[in-house]
Design an enzyme around this catalytic site. Structure first.
Site, PDB file in Angstrom:
ATOM      1  CG  HIS A  70     -34.184 107.014  39.454  1.00 18.16           C
ATOM      2  ND1 HIS A  70     -33.959 108.352  39.255  1.00 18.16           N
ATOM      3  CD2 HIS A  70     -32.988 106.407  39.220  1.00 18.16           C
ATOM      4  CE1 HIS A  70     -32.697 108.541  38.915  1.00 18.16           C
ATOM      5  NE2 HIS A  70     -32.071 107.379  38.888  1.00 18.16           N
ATOM      6  CD  GLU A 117     -30.725 105.261  35.787  1.00 17.99           C
ATOM      7  OE1 GLU A 117     -30.708 105.613  36.981  1.00 17.99           O
ATOM      8  OE2 GLU A 117     -29.999 105.793  34.923  1.00 17.99           O
TER       9      GLU A 117
HETATM   10 CO    CO Z   1     -30.071 107.205  38.135  1.00 12.59          CO
END
Ligand code: CO
Length: 134
Positions: free
Chosen positions: A79, A130
């Site tokens: 991510h 995120e």
């Molecule tokens: Co992270």
């Protein structure tokens, strides 16, 4: 809405081996391992002059990273984390725009002691995002 890139995260099958590689081969500064049971991961951060790299390995039985490593046994990019000023405002804006928030939609405390949320990768070109309140 988006602020700085906070980190890029790489899932690894063996955190100890990954830390050694980053320290020895890449001569990087790597933080001590941090267990985050609520997220099902153990993480370290590689500290770079302009950002961080998060190395993560599964922690516990139903770690979301375990499934990722089944598909990517040697590890892989997992991510990217963007900073936002106000995570609740950002979340509500994203939901209103049709994006899906993972989990129950409520921020959890992340590795830096700050609230984080994850956005559905299918809504963002196959990238898990995120958001961290800076
Ligand atoms: Co992270």
């Amino acid at each position: 809405m988006l602020g700085r890139l906070n980190h890029v995260a790489i899932a690894v099958p063996n955190l100890g081996a990954a830390v050694l590689l980053y320290r020895k081969s890449l001569e990087a500064i790597v933080t001590a391992p941090q267990r985050l049971p609520e997220h099902g991961v153990t993480v370290v951060f590689v500290e770079l002059p302009n950002t961080k790299i998060e190395l993560l390995e599964p922690l516990g039985e139903d770690s979301p990273i375990a499934a990722f490593l089944l598909k990517n046994p040697s590890g892989g990019m997992h991510h990217i984390c963007y900073e936002v000023e106000n995570i609740i405002k950002s979340r509500d804006h994203l939901i209103a725009s049709g994006a899906r928030i993972l989990g129950d939609g409520e921020p959890k405390i992340g590795a830096h002691g700050k609230p984080v949320l994850f956005l559905h990768p299918k809504d963002f070109f196959g990238t898990l995002i995120e958001l961290e309140q800076a």
